[in-house]
Motif scaffolding. Structure first.
Motif, PDB file in Angstrom:
ATOM      1  N   HIS A  21      40.761 -28.506 -16.331  1.00 27.64           N
ATOM      2  CA  HIS A  21      41.626 -27.912 -17.009  1.00 27.64           C
ATOM      3  C   HIS A  21      42.459 -26.903 -16.568  1.00 27.64           C
ATOM      4  CE1 HIS A  21      38.871 -24.684 -18.412  1.00 27.64           C
ATOM      5  NE2 HIS A  21      40.057 -24.048 -18.560  1.00 27.64           N
ATOM      6  N   ARG A  29      48.494 -19.179 -21.566  1.00 24.91           N
ATOM      7  CA  ARG A  29      48.159 -20.580 -22.088  1.00 24.91           C
ATOM      8  C   ARG A  29      48.048 -21.417 -21.336  1.00 24.91           C
ATOM      9  NH1 ARG A  29      53.597 -18.609 -24.449  1.00 24.91           N
ATOM     10  NH2 ARG A  29      52.861 -17.718 -26.661  1.00 24.91           N
ATOM     11  N   PRO A  30      47.447 -22.738 -22.030  1.00 30.85           N
ATOM     12  CA  PRO A  30      47.135 -24.132 -21.226  1.00 30.85           C
ATOM     13  C   PRO A  30      48.516 -24.229 -20.561  1.00 30.85           C
ATOM     14  CG  PRO A  30      46.284 -24.087 -23.342  1.00 30.85           C
ATOM     15  CD  PRO A  30      46.998 -22.761 -23.408  1.00 30.85           C
ATOM     16  N   GLU A  32      50.593 -27.273 -19.720  1.00 30.18           N
ATOM     17  CA  GLU A  32      50.590 -28.885 -20.284  1.00 30.18           C
ATOM     18  C   GLU A  32      51.562 -29.390 -19.327  1.00 30.18           C
ATOM     19  OE1 GLU A  32      52.141 -31.379 -24.358  1.00 30.18           O
ATOM     20  OE2 GLU A  32      52.332 -29.247 -24.240  1.00 30.18           O
ATOM     21  N   THR A  56      47.836 -33.197 -17.625  1.00 23.70           N
ATOM     22  CA  THR A  56      47.032 -32.205 -18.660  1.00 23.70           C
ATOM     23  C   THR A  56      47.797 -32.340 -20.128  1.00 23.70           C
ATOM     24  OG1 THR A  56      48.384 -30.433 -17.751  1.00 23.70           O
ATOM     25  CG2 THR A  56      46.398 -30.429 -16.960  1.00 23.70           C
ATOM     26  N   ASP A  59      46.344 -28.916 -24.433  1.00 27.38           N
ATOM     27  CA  ASP A  59      45.313 -27.881 -24.078  1.00 27.38           C
ATOM     28  C   ASP A  59      44.800 -27.638 -22.762  1.00 27.38           C
ATOM     29  OD1 ASP A  59      44.790 -27.560 -26.834  1.00 27.38           O
ATOM     30  OD2 ASP A  59      43.336 -29.216 -27.133  1.00 27.38           O
ATOM     31  N   ARG A  61      44.025 -29.777 -20.610  1.00 32.20           N
ATOM     32  CA  ARG A  61      42.895 -30.679 -20.097  1.00 32.20           C
ATOM     33  C   ARG A  61      43.269 -32.101 -19.828  1.00 32.20           C
ATOM     34  NH1 ARG A  61      38.420 -27.739 -21.066  1.00 32.20           N
ATOM     35  NH2 ARG A  61      38.549 -26.049 -22.723  1.00 32.20           N
TER      36      ARG A  61
END
Length: 143
Positions: A21, A29-30, A32, A56, A59, A61
């Motif tokens: 991830h 933040r993730p 994306e 990704t 999230d 991931r």
């Protein structure tokens, strides 16, 4: 090197498995929409074999990376971060109209790609997070 597909490490215990991830530490933040490629080789001197990739999700991931073939000893994750970082820099510049989008007159993205290579052993799971910001990154073996 075996070319079997469709069998995951969790069901056989004879191969390693990989997940990842990305967290953008500049915004907390993730990340994306980052394309991630997965390659493997069986032995230090063997050629890399591209297995496929993913991107990704919201999230940060990649939940659908391909399974590793039996005999894999080394894995490489290739993160194509340039499009994500360009988009993020533009959003931040738009939010802070008086702040410069770039620190200097160089390229807008310092690290356009991140390649992480690591050794694996059969039966183990390897979660390799990428902590990313516009001018640096860090990785570690997670859980």
């Amino acid at each position: 090197m075996s070319t079997s597909t469709g069998t995951t490490a969790s069901s056989t215990g004879t191969t390693a498995s990989v997940s990842t991830h990305i967290l953008d530490t500049s915004v907390g933040r993730p990340a994306e929409g980052v394309a991630v490629g997965l390659s493997a080789r069986a032995g230090r001197e063997a050629d890399w074999r591209a297995l496929g990739g993913s991107a990704t999700d919201a999230d940060g991931r990649c939940k659908d990376l391909p399974a590793l073939p039996e005999g894999t000893t080394h894995v490489r994750l290739d993160f194509a971060v340039e499009p994500y970082l360009e988009k993020t820099a533009k959003k931040q510049a738009d939010a802070q109209q008086d702040a410069p989008a770039n620190r200097d007159s160089g390229p807008g993205v310092f690290f356009p790609e991140v390649a992480i290579t690591f050794a694996v052993v059969p039966g183990e799971h390897y979660h390799v997070p990428l902590l990313l910001n516009p001018f640096g990154y860090s990785v570690y073996r997670g859980s």
